[in-house]
Design an enzyme around this catalytic site. Structure first.
Site, short mmCIF file in Angstrom:
data_model
loop_
_atom_site.label_atom_id
_atom_site.label_comp_id
_atom_site.label_asym_id
_atom_site.label_seq_id
_atom_site.Cartn_x
_atom_site.Cartn_y
_atom_site.Cartn_z
N GLY A 37 20.25 -26.25 0.94
CA GLY A 37 19.53 -27.52 1.11
C GLY A 37 18.52 -27.41 2.25
NE ARG A 81 22.56 -25.95 -2.60
CZ ARG A 81 22.13 -27.21 -2.36
NH1 ARG A 81 21.54 -27.88 -3.31
NH2 ARG A 81 22.28 -27.76 -1.19
CG ASP A 117 29.48 -21.87 6.40
OD1 ASP A 117 28.91 -21.45 7.43
OD2 ASP A 117 30.44 -22.66 6.42
CB THR A 144 22.91 -27.46 6.90
OG1 THR A 144 23.51 -28.61 6.27
CG2 THR A 144 23.88 -26.96 7.95
CG ASP A 189 25.52 -31.31 5.20
OD1 ASP A 189 24.85 -32.35 5.09
OD2 ASP A 189 25.73 -30.53 4.25
CG ASP A 240 28.42 -28.24 6.75
OD1 ASP A 240 27.42 -27.63 7.19
OD2 ASP A 240 28.66 -28.35 5.54
CG MET A 294 23.14 -36.93 1.89
SD MET A 294 21.74 -35.81 1.71
CE MET A 294 21.37 -36.03 -0.03
NE ARG A 320 27.15 -28.78 1.10
CZ ARG A 320 26.55 -27.73 0.59
NH1 ARG A 320 27.04 -27.14 -0.47
NH2 ARG A 320 25.46 -27.25 1.12
CB ALA A 350 29.24 -48.94 11.80
P1 ADP Z 1 24.32 -23.29 2.11
O1 ADP Z 1 23.67 -22.03 2.52
O2 ADP Z 1 23.62 -24.50 2.60
O3 ADP Z 1 25.81 -23.28 2.37
P2 ADP Z 1 24.90 -22.81 -0.69
O4 ADP Z 1 26.36 -22.80 -0.53
O5 ADP Z 1 24.31 -23.52 -1.87
O6 ADP Z 1 24.13 -23.45 0.54
O7 ADP Z 1 24.43 -21.29 -0.69
C1 ADP Z 1 23.06 -20.97 -0.76
C2 ADP Z 1 22.89 -19.70 -1.51
O8 ADP Z 1 23.51 -18.63 -0.83
C3 ADP Z 1 23.52 -19.66 -2.90
O9 ADP Z 1 22.74 -20.31 -3.87
C4 ADP Z 1 23.60 -18.17 -3.14
O10 ADP Z 1 22.35 -17.66 -3.50
C5 ADP Z 1 23.95 -17.63 -1.76
N1 ADP Z 1 25.40 -17.46 -1.68
C6 ADP Z 1 26.34 -18.42 -1.60
N2 ADP Z 1 27.59 -17.89 -1.61
C7 ADP Z 1 27.43 -16.55 -1.72
C8 ADP Z 1 28.33 -15.43 -1.79
N3 ADP Z 1 29.65 -15.59 -1.77
N4 ADP Z 1 27.80 -14.20 -1.88
C9 ADP Z 1 26.46 -14.02 -1.91
N5 ADP Z 1 25.56 -15.02 -1.85
C10 ADP Z 1 26.03 -16.27 -1.75
O1 F6P Z 2 23.85 -29.72 2.53
C1 F6P Z 2 22.87 -30.70 2.64
C2 F6P Z 2 23.06 -31.78 1.61
O2 F6P Z 2 22.02 -32.73 1.74
C3 F6P Z 2 24.43 -32.47 1.64
O3 F6P Z 2 24.52 -33.44 2.66
C4 F6P Z 2 24.51 -33.02 0.25
O4 F6P Z 2 25.85 -33.11 -0.16
C5 F6P Z 2 23.80 -31.98 -0.57
O5 F6P Z 2 22.98 -31.22 0.31
C6 F6P Z 2 22.93 -32.54 -1.68
O6 F6P Z 2 22.40 -31.48 -2.37
P1 F6P Z 2 21.27 -31.60 -3.50
O7 F6P Z 2 19.96 -31.39 -2.82
O8 F6P Z 2 21.60 -30.51 -4.43
O9 F6P Z 2 21.36 -32.98 -4.09
#
Ligand code: ADP
Ligand code: F6P
Length: 324
Positions: A14, A75, A106, A128, A130, A132, A172, A174, A189
């Site tokens: 994201g 993604r 992550d 991000t 988040d 997180d 948001m 996640r 709040a």
């Molecule tokens: P974020 O980086 O915000 O956690 P995602 O979990 O969607 O977002 O991961 C982003 C991208 O990182 C994924 O679409 C994929 O291309 C890559 N990725 C995620 N998990 C793995 C993994 N276990 N091994 C290799 N690449 C990964």
């Molecule tokens: O990780 C960032 C975030 O905006 C989260 O807060 C939310 O759950 C998710 O991405 C939404 O993702 P998408 O852009 O796929 O709707």
């Protein structure tokens, strides 16, 4: 230790306000150090499609203040498979990219680790909204997202008070409640609902709504985390159970856009420069975090194994702000 000559940069997962400031910092810091820079568009998807551009100092002009990411983000499910990780590493080599900065969360760091195991020096930076990511107290975009949501909630509060309503605002995050917790405190709040602590007791909320109403409270603001969800159903239940007119608003992707705050711009700039320093030092498979006032770097696996939770004292704070 082989010297890094060409640094690639990509954004993944994201988007988050401040990613552009971070790209700018990586590009300018690398160029200042005499390195070449290549931008990879649309995260790992763009890498696999070889959507790679040369970047010079001008490529990042006038982006510091802009939300989103000029490199686009995506993604890319294929990247989880070893054969695509091999291909991605091969494409880096073909394009002379021997160091790579991955700005994301992550999941993106897992992809960076797989590339590092295939000989590409990689550094992950936390981007991000988040907040997180366990190995850091701060993630690029969180501050802007909280400020954006806070301003929206202030506006909802105005109309909520005028109509003497209960308002549920879903933010948001996640799986994590950081944005909700911060907004709840910043907006004063009456309730903050986050998955980490919420007991699913809507009846208890309704009792509190009725009691505050009896004390003459003109609005009842509930900040609800995405991880709890069900804001529209909850609004219906509260209206039926308390007789207080109730509305739900899901803020959604508005929280991901907009010009980054000064804090996001400055931290993004520091993170970007730090990543370039680490690559120049020959480091790889590292994630940069910000902990107790210092930038620190961790092995990706170590970073992914870490856990973090919202400070219990922060969680207890809102209950002390109640009007008595
Ligand atoms: P974020 O980086 O915000 O956690 P995602 O979990 O969607 O977002 O991961 C982003 C991208 O990182 C994924 O679409 C994929 O291309 C890559 N990725 C995620 N998990 C793995 C993994 N276990 N091994 C290799 N690449 C990964
Ligand atoms: O990780 C960032 C975030 O905006 C989260 O807060 C939310 O759950 C998710 O991405 C939404 O993702 P998408 O852009 O796929 O709707």
């Amino acid at each position: 230790m082989a010297e890094v000559n060409t640094i690639g940069v990509l954004t993944s997962g994201g988007d988050a306000p401040g990613m552009n400031a971070c790209i700018r910092s990586v590009v300018r810091s690398a160029l200042t150090a005499g390195k070449k820079v290549k931008g990879i568009r649309r995260g790992y998807s763009g890498l696999l499609e070889e959507d790679i551009i040369d970047m010079d100092s001008h490529s990042v002009s006038d982006i510091l203040q802009r939300g989103g990411t000029i490199l686009y983000t995506a993604r890319c499910p294929e990247m989880i498979k070893p054969e695509y990780q091999d291909k991605a590493a091969e494409i880096c080599r073909k394009n002379g990219i021997d160091g790579l900065v991955v700005i994301g969360g992550d999941g993106s760091f897992r992809g960076a680790a797989r590339l590092a195991e295939r000989g590409i020096n990689t550094i992950g930076l936390p981007g991000t909204i988040d907040n997180d990511i366990a190995c850091t107290e701060y993630t690029i975009g969180f501050d802007t997202a909280v400020n954006t949501a806070m301003e929206c909630i202030d506006k909802i509060r105005d109309t909520s008070t005028s109509h003497e309503r209960c308002s549920i605002i879903e933010v948001m995050g996640r799986g994590a409640g950081y944005i909700a917790e911060w907004c709840g405190i910043a907006n004063g709040a009456e309730e903050i609902l986050i998955a980490e602590t919420y007991d699913n007791d809507v009846n208890a909320i309704m009792e509190r709504v009725k009691s505050m109403r009896a004390k003459g409270k003109k609005h009842y603001i509930i900040v609800n985390a995405e991880s709890v969800g069900h804001s529209y159903e909850m609004a219906k239940q509260i209206q039926e159970g308390t007789g207080m007119d109730t509305r739900a608003t899901v803020l959604g992707h508005i929280q991901r856009g907009g010009s980054p705050t000064a804090r996001d711009r400055v931290y993004a700039t520091m993170f970007g420069a730090k990543a370039v320093d680490l690559l120049i030092q020959g480091k790889s498979k590292r994630v940069v975090g910000y902990m107790s006032g210092k930038f620190v770097d961790f092995d990706v696996e170590q970073a992914l194994a870490m856990t973090k939770s919202i400070d219990p004292w922060l969680l207890s704070l809102n209950s002390r702000m109640e009007r008595i």
